[in-house]
Design an enzyme around this catalytic site. Structure first.
Site, PDB file in Angstrom:
ATOM      1  N   ASP A  20       1.021  -1.400   0.094  1.00  0.00           N
ATOM      2  CA  ASP A  20       0.282   0.129   0.123  1.00  0.00           C
ATOM      3  C   ASP A  20       1.008   1.510   0.156  1.00  0.00           C
ATOM      4  OD1 ASP A  20      -2.572   1.284   0.396  1.00  0.00           O
ATOM      5  OD2 ASP A  20      -1.687   2.507   2.136  1.00  0.00           O
ATOM      6  N   GLU A  22       0.478   6.243   0.249  1.00  0.00           N
ATOM      7  CA  GLU A  22       0.333   7.138   0.754  1.00  0.00           C
ATOM      8  C   GLU A  22       0.863   7.550   0.720  1.00  0.00           C
ATOM      9  OE1 GLU A  22      -2.316   6.915   2.711  1.00  0.00           O
ATOM     10  OE2 GLU A  22      -2.594   4.790   2.736  1.00  0.00           O
ATOM     11  N   HIS A 163      -5.394   4.407   7.298  1.00  0.00           N
ATOM     12  CA  HIS A 163      -5.178   4.941   6.101  1.00  0.00           C
ATOM     13  C   HIS A 163      -3.019   5.734   6.493  1.00  0.00           C
ATOM     14  CE1 HIS A 163      -8.587   6.355   3.955  1.00  0.00           C
ATOM     15  NE2 HIS A 163      -8.801   6.527   4.792  1.00  0.00           N
ATOM     16  N   ASP A 168      -2.496  -0.288   6.378  1.00  0.00           N
ATOM     17  CA  ASP A 168      -3.942  -0.874   5.550  1.00  0.00           C
ATOM     18  C   ASP A 168      -3.415  -1.961   5.201  1.00  0.00           C
ATOM     19  OD1 ASP A 168      -4.558   1.487   6.420  1.00  0.00           O
ATOM     20  OD2 ASP A 168      -5.174   2.984   4.342  1.00  0.00           O
TER      21      ASP A 168
END
Length: 436
Positions: A20, A22, A163, A168
């Site tokens: 993941d 960000e 987040h 996540d």
């Protein structure tokens, strides 16, 4: 001068890496954090993990903290390493492994490739890619709402999405495990157990960077063995969704209304679902030679066809309609029951039913249709599969033709309306040999 690319990863990296990223908010997406968890491809247990904040070249690209919900601010990333300094670790985490993530195809993988392009280095290449957004949308359906990771986590009581990359990733793994468990139990109670083959049939699982059939085969075997390890070995039980034929669908002459009953299936968090059963298995019907009266494509993405039905099908469906209306809680609700059979014009016209085209929603607005359309010649031979996924133009061409329909009966109560949906799993279209 660009730094040399790391040595290629060994070819036997069979783990799956969930990842993941960000980023800053649109319109410009700048990488702020990367997180990955490497798991055993057969048991989904953690092997290793890696996470790092990334300082962007332009700190002004990081918005005011009030504009973000993940706690990443300029102060957070000002002391973080630039991507060039962590690129080797990111590359080693990803290259040569199967990548998995939620909306990974359209978002995370793009951000990673852009980050490597900015420092003049070739990006890591996946052995394959599993995007859990379309995968779970197709198999888990709309029960969890918009199918965002936060919605799925809320559905399973996994807490609020933070987040942050590593959090996540771990949440995504937990969501996949929970969805797999619910689907396995649900299908088992229906008398049909999912197999690796039908789980992978319609999933967004891609092998990238190669067109070598051997590589694709090895990858499919890898993911297939992983799914198989998570489920009880039931290879003798075939799901009708993957049979490509009439397996699991009952012909009308074999239907006994005395053997039709409604069974209650308990899903996760005490959610109840009512399913028609016939002699111990889910009731799904096979009906040949239904004439398509008209096709409904006006209210897309909802697609359907209206067909004339014979008396023997009419009797079975009327029985199911009365049974569902009298025995289901929907009958005691404020919903208006919508009869399954309609007659247009006077009472002497042939009864009709509407066959819905199987559909799920991807990314909140994109329809993915899974009803199969096959072509059938006058000798009863099906020479080719016209389409594995329906589109509106193809559906409109069915009007005036006859189809052999394979469909399920789904009880619903939605927006003050209740009834039974007939969901077409497959349509075999009759056509003349000189039209082939």
């Amino acid at each position: 001068m660009a730094a040399p690319a790391p040595a290629p990863a060994p070819p036997d990296r069979e783990e799956i890496v969930f990842l993941d990223v960000e980023t800053t908010t649109p319109p410009r997406r700048v990488l702020l954090e990367f997180g990955a968890v490497v798991v055993c491809s057969r048991r989904l247990v953690d092997v290793s993990s890696y996470a790092t904040l990334v300082r962007p070249a332009d700190l002004d690209a990081v918005p005011d903290p009030t504009a973000r919900c993940n706690g990443i601010t300029r102060d957070t990333v000002v002391a973080a390493p630039p991507f060039r300094d962590v690129a080797d670790n990111v590359y080693d985490s990803l290259h040569g492994r199967v990548w998995a993530g939620h909306n990974i195809v359209d978002f995370d993988s793009v951000i990673i490739r852009d980050a490597f392009a900015e420092i003049g280095r070739p990006p890591p290449e996946p052995k394959g890619m599993i995007d859990t957004l379309p995968l779970l949308t197709h198999w888990f359906g709309p029960r969890a709402g918009d199918m965002k990771l936060a919605s799925l986590a809320n559905y399973f009581g996994l807490g609020k999405q933070r987040h942050r990359s590593l959090d996540d990733v771990k949440m995504n793994i937990d969501v996949v495990k929970n969805c797999a468990t619910v689907l396995f139990l649900e299908e088992s109670l229906r008398g049909v157990v999912p197999t690796p083959q039908n789980m992978l049939a319609d999933a967004t699982i891609r092998t990238q960077g190669t067109s070598d059939p051997a590589t694709n085969r090895d990858y499919n075997e890898l993911v297939g063995s992983h799914v198989e390890e998570m489920m009880i070995d039931t290879t003798k039980q075939m799901d009708a969704r993957s049979s490509g034929g009439s397996s699991g669908f009952v012909e009308l002459d074999d239907v006994s209304t005395e053997s039709i009953e409604i069974k209650v299936v308990v899903l996760h968090r005490s959610i109840l679902r009512r399913i028609f059963h016939h002699k111990g298995a889910k009731l799904q019907l096979s009906c040949p030679g239904l004439e398509v009266r008209w096709v409904s494509t006006q209210f897309q993405p909802n697609l359907s066809i209206v067909v004339d039905i014979p008396d023997n099908l009419s009797k079975v469906l009327e029985f199911c309609d009365n049974l569902a209306q009298s025995e289901s809680p929907e009958a005691r609700s404020n919903s208006t029951w919508k009869p399954i059979i309609k007659r247009y014009g006077n009472a002497t016209t042939r009864p009709t039913v509407r066959l819905k085209i199987a559909m799920t929603i991807v990314n909140g607005n994109t329809a993915m249709y899974s009803t199969q359309i096959c072509q059938k010649d006058c000798n009863g031979v099906i020479p080719k599969l016209a389409s594995r996924k329906v589109d509106a133009a193809e559906l409109e061409s069915l009007q005036g033709n006859k189809v052999d329909a394979f469909f399920s009966l789904e009880i619903y109560d939605y927006k003050a309306k209740a009834g039974i949906l007939l969901v077409a799993k497959r349509l075999d279209v009759h056509f003349l040999r000189d039209q082939a």
